[in-house]
Write a protein that holds these residues in place. Sequence first.
Motif, PDB file in Angstrom:
ATOM      1  N   TYR A  40       0.828  -1.206   0.000  1.00  0.00           N
ATOM      2  CA  TYR A  40       0.000   0.000   0.000  1.00  0.00           C
ATOM      3  C   TYR A  40       0.866   1.260   0.000  1.00  0.00           C
ATOM      4  N   LEU A  41       2.026   1.182   0.645  1.00  0.00           N
ATOM      5  CA  LEU A  41       2.915   2.343   0.664  1.00  0.00           C
ATOM      6  C   LEU A  41       3.530   2.580  -0.713  1.00  0.00           C
ATOM      7  N   VAL A  42       3.958   1.510  -1.370  1.00  0.00           N
ATOM      8  CA  VAL A  42       4.495   1.652  -2.733  1.00  0.00           C
ATOM      9  C   VAL A  42       3.405   2.225  -3.637  1.00  0.00           C
ATOM     10  N   ALA A  43       2.188   1.696  -3.514  1.00  0.00           N
ATOM     11  CA  ALA A  43       1.077   2.202  -4.334  1.00  0.00           C
ATOM     12  C   ALA A  43       0.807   3.668  -4.045  1.00  0.00           C
ATOM     13  N   ALA A  44       0.881   4.070  -2.786  1.00  0.00           N
ATOM     14  CA  ALA A  44       0.633   5.461  -2.419  1.00  0.00           C
ATOM     15  C   ALA A  44       1.703   6.384  -2.992  1.00  0.00           C
ATOM     16  N   VAL A  45       2.945   5.938  -2.979  1.00  0.00           N
ATOM     17  CA  VAL A  45       4.023   6.742  -3.564  1.00  0.00           C
ATOM     18  C   VAL A  45       3.809   6.888  -5.064  1.00  0.00           C
ATOM     19  N   VAL A  46       3.527   5.778  -5.736  1.00  0.00           N
ATOM     20  CA  VAL A  46       3.326   5.821  -7.188  1.00  0.00           C
ATOM     21  C   VAL A  46       2.124   6.703  -7.528  1.00  0.00           C
ATOM     22  N   TRP A  47       1.051   6.570  -6.764  1.00  0.00           N
ATOM     23  CA  TRP A  47      -0.131   7.397  -7.020  1.00  0.00           C
ATOM     24  C   TRP A  47       0.196   8.879  -6.846  1.00  0.00           C
ATOM     25  N   THR A  48       0.900   9.206  -5.776  1.00  0.00           N
ATOM     26  CA  THR A  48       1.246  10.598  -5.497  1.00  0.00           C
ATOM     27  C   THR A  48       2.210  11.146  -6.541  1.00  0.00           C
ATOM     28  N   GLU A  49       3.151  10.321  -6.946  1.00  0.00           N
ATOM     29  CA  GLU A  49       4.165  10.756  -7.918  1.00  0.00           C
ATOM     30  C   GLU A  49       3.595  10.935  -9.319  1.00  0.00           C
ATOM     31  N   SER A  50       2.801   9.956  -9.778  1.00  0.00           N
ATOM     32  CA  SER A  50       2.429   9.946 -11.203  1.00  0.00           C
ATOM     33  C   SER A  50       0.964   9.671 -11.494  1.00  0.00           C
ATOM     34  N   GLY A  51       0.150   9.398 -10.466  1.00  0.00           N
ATOM     35  CA  GLY A  51      -1.229   9.006 -10.725  1.00  0.00           C
ATOM     36  C   GLY A  51      -1.298   7.694 -11.488  1.00  0.00           C
ATOM     37  N   TYR A  52      -0.258   6.869 -11.325  1.00  0.00           N
ATOM     38  CA  TYR A  52      -0.107   5.588 -12.024  1.00  0.00           C
ATOM     39  C   TYR A  52      -0.048   5.770 -13.543  1.00  0.00           C
ATOM     40  N   CYS A  53       0.519   6.869 -13.979  1.00  0.00           N
ATOM     41  CA  CYS A  53       0.681   7.149 -15.405  1.00  0.00           C
ATOM     42  C   CYS A  53       2.124   6.825 -15.806  1.00  0.00           C
ATOM     43  N   PRO A  54       2.367   5.702 -16.509  1.00  0.00           N
ATOM     44  CA  PRO A  54       3.731   5.302 -16.857  1.00  0.00           C
ATOM     45  C   PRO A  54       4.498   6.336 -17.677  1.00  0.00           C
ATOM     46  N   GLN A  55       3.795   7.148 -18.435  1.00  0.00           N
ATOM     47  CA  GLN A  55       4.458   8.126 -19.292  1.00  0.00           C
ATOM     48  C   GLN A  55       4.572   9.504 -18.645  1.00  0.00           C
ATOM     49  N   ALA A  56       4.297   9.596 -17.341  1.00  0.00           N
ATOM     50  CA  ALA A  56       4.340  10.889 -16.649  1.00  0.00           C
ATOM     51  C   ALA A  56       5.749  11.481 -16.687  1.00  0.00           C
ATOM     52  N   VAL A  57       5.792  12.790 -16.899  1.00  0.00           N
ATOM     53  CA  VAL A  57       7.061  13.532 -16.885  1.00  0.00           C
ATOM     54  C   VAL A  57       6.848  14.754 -15.998  1.00  0.00           C
ATOM     55  N   GLY A  58       7.736  14.913 -15.011  1.00  0.00           N
ATOM     56  CA  GLY A  58       7.635  16.037 -14.091  1.00  0.00           C
ATOM     57  C   GLY A  58       8.382  17.263 -14.585  1.00  0.00           C
ATOM     58  N   LYS A  59       8.192  18.367 -13.888  1.00  0.00           N
ATOM     59  CA  LYS A  59       8.797  19.649 -14.261  1.00  0.00           C
ATOM     60  C   LYS A  59      10.316  19.622 -14.227  1.00  0.00           C
ATOM     61  N   ALA A  60      10.876  18.842 -13.321  1.00  0.00           N
ATOM     62  CA  ALA A  60      12.337  18.802 -13.169  1.00  0.00           C
ATOM     63  C   ALA A  60      12.987  17.700 -14.010  1.00  0.00           C
ATOM     64  N   GLY A  61      12.181  16.981 -14.812  1.00  0.00           N
ATOM     65  CA  GLY A  61      12.731  15.926 -15.664  1.00  0.00           C
ATOM     66  C   GLY A  61      12.578  14.527 -15.102  1.00  0.00           C
ATOM     67  N   VAL A  63      10.710  11.020 -14.467  1.00  0.00           N
ATOM     68  CA  VAL A  63       9.950  10.263 -15.467  1.00  0.00           C
ATOM     69  C   VAL A  63       9.371   8.980 -14.867  1.00  0.00           C
ATOM     70  N   GLY A  64       8.202   8.587 -15.374  1.00  0.00           N
ATOM     71  CA  GLY A  64       7.621   7.278 -15.105  1.00  0.00           C
ATOM     72  C   GLY A  64       6.770   7.203 -13.852  1.00  0.00           C
ATOM     73  N   LEU A  65       6.356   5.986 -13.532  1.00  0.00           N
ATOM     74  CA  LEU A  65       5.485   5.755 -12.389  1.00  0.00           C
ATOM     75  C   LEU A  65       6.089   6.267 -11.089  1.00  0.00           C
ATOM     76  N   GLY A  66       7.373   6.043 -10.899  1.00  0.00           N
ATOM     77  CA  GLY A  66       8.042   6.461  -9.671  1.00  0.00           C
ATOM     78  C   GLY A  66       8.677   7.830  -9.757  1.00  0.00           C
ATOM     79  N   GLN A  67       8.589   8.476 -10.921  1.00  0.00           N
ATOM     80  CA  GLN A  67       9.131   9.823 -11.140  1.00  0.00           C
ATOM     81  C   GLN A  67      10.601   9.929 -10.739  1.00  0.00           C
ATOM     82  N   PHE A  68      11.418   9.094 -11.358  1.00  0.00           N
ATOM     83  CA  PHE A  68      12.849   9.074 -11.070  1.00  0.00           C
ATOM     84  C   PHE A  68      13.613  10.081 -11.920  1.00  0.00           C
ATOM     85  N   MET A  69      14.564  10.739 -11.282  1.00  0.00           N
ATOM     86  CA  MET A  69      15.550  11.550 -11.991  1.00  0.00           C
ATOM     87  C   MET A  69      16.591  10.571 -12.553  1.00  0.00           C
ATOM     88  N   PRO A  70      17.288  10.921 -13.632  1.00  0.00           N
ATOM     89  CA  PRO A  70      18.238   9.982 -14.244  1.00  0.00           C
ATOM     90  C   PRO A  70      19.296   9.447 -13.274  1.00  0.00           C
TER      91      PRO A  70
END
Length: 150
Positions: A40-61, A63-70
């Motif tokens: 549930y915690l992993v799901a909550a992080v992914v939901w908060t980070e990307s809304g479970y959108c695999p193609q999500a891209v944030g303002k700082a670059g 990317v992805g479900l977990g919104q990782f920087m390179p």
Amino acid sequence: MKRWLALGILFLEALACGYVPKGLWERTWYYAQAWGVDPYLVAAVVWTESGYCPQAVGKAGEVGLGQFMPGTWVRTTGAPPEWRSHPDWALWATAKHLRELWDATHNWRLALAAYNAGLGAVKAGRIPASTRRYVERVLATYWAFRRGRG
């Protein structure tokens, strides 16, 4: 036929933004349990980070479900940054990174803060107000998922 069905499922998952498809939910659980983190915690992080959108891209670059920087991605996975938008890799990496942050802090609030602001900032006691709000959003989502309201 199976190949087309699998491609169709991947296509639907790529359009998942704003809801959690069954396949992604199951894989979230699988990878969370593999790393010894509450699913549930992993799901909550992914939901908060990307809304479970695999193609999500944030303002700082990020990317992805977990919104990782390179850099964080490469340190966590050893995989090329281009793989950040792959759902399986992203879920695996999110669970692994949360485990690493837990091991470094032994406190879930601090681990979540480190996920957002970086472990260095947390260890130095420099947790921005935006990160404190992030932690509260993740925890509210966590409890909603646990209660079956996610």
